[in-house]
Design a protein around this motif. Sequence first.
Motif: not given
Length: 116
Positions: A21, A30, A55, A71-78, A80
């Motif tokens: 992560s 983003e 993404g 992958s990425r989760d822009n809502a979590k600023n993370t 992977y």
Amino acid sequence: QVQLVESGGGLAQAGGSLRLSCAASGRTFETYTMNWFRQAPGKEREFVATISGSGDSTTYADSVKGRFTISRDNAKNTMYLQMNSLKVEDTAVYYCNAKLWLINYWGQGTQVTVSS
């Protein structure tokens, strides 16, 4: 200014899996293209994978294609990196990178060691 913190590294057996992560600070995550690089002992830092800001676009180094998934989760600023079918040659320090035009930010790296 963006600060990046990697986690999830460790020791795995060949054929095993790890998930890295990269947590980013700031409110514009983003807008950055995010990348994973790695550096093995005595070798140059090399590109592993990249993902666009939304993404929806990814690219992989030939050496990890079909085994690693970015992958990425822009809502979590993370971001992977799911690493499957690990090989001994995947042993390296893995770094996350945030890039926007000529601006680059780097994390401190996380060690991945794969044993045979």
